[in-house]
Design a protein around this motif. Structure first.
Motif: not given
Length: 112
Positions: A101, A104-109, A111-112
């Motif tokens: 998690r 995934a949070g670091r990756t999603a953060g 990507a924006g």
């Protein structure tokens, strides 16, 4: 002693087999027979000294203490060992899930 001393490293190591069967049983307030029984149930596998004597780590003692709590409450030893194994597996799975998690949070953060 300094922090470069290998003895300090071993004493701080939760997996270092520092305790004899007698000392481990004393610390847990149980008998050597209890430690042998949870070994036979494959809850813990003590390491052996060069002379063949069982040695236990602090981690193994924590696991054995949890099994003893369950046995003291009336749980049969085989069931107590299975419960402790499942609790340990669940804790590990939850730790791995939390790592995923965070990743995934670091990756999603990013990507924006």
């Amino acid at each position: 002693m300094t922090s470069d001393n290998p003895l300090n490293d071993r004493l701080d190591d939760d997996d270092y087999p520092a305790y004899t069967m007698g000392r481990a049983a004393e610390m847990l307030g149980t008998t050597p027979a209890f430690l042998r029984a949870i070994g036979e149930a494959r809850l813990i596998t003590p390491l052996r000294s060069e002379g063949g004597h069982r040695r236990y780590s602090r981690y193994q003692l924590r696991i054995a203490a949890r099994a003893r709590e369950l046995v003291d409450k009336g749980t049969p030893i085989e069931a107590a060992c299975r419960i402790v194994i499942l609790e340990d597996q669940l804790e590990e799975a939850q730790r791995i899930n939390a790592e995923y998690r965070r990743a995934a949070g670091r990756t999603a953060g990013g990507a924006g």
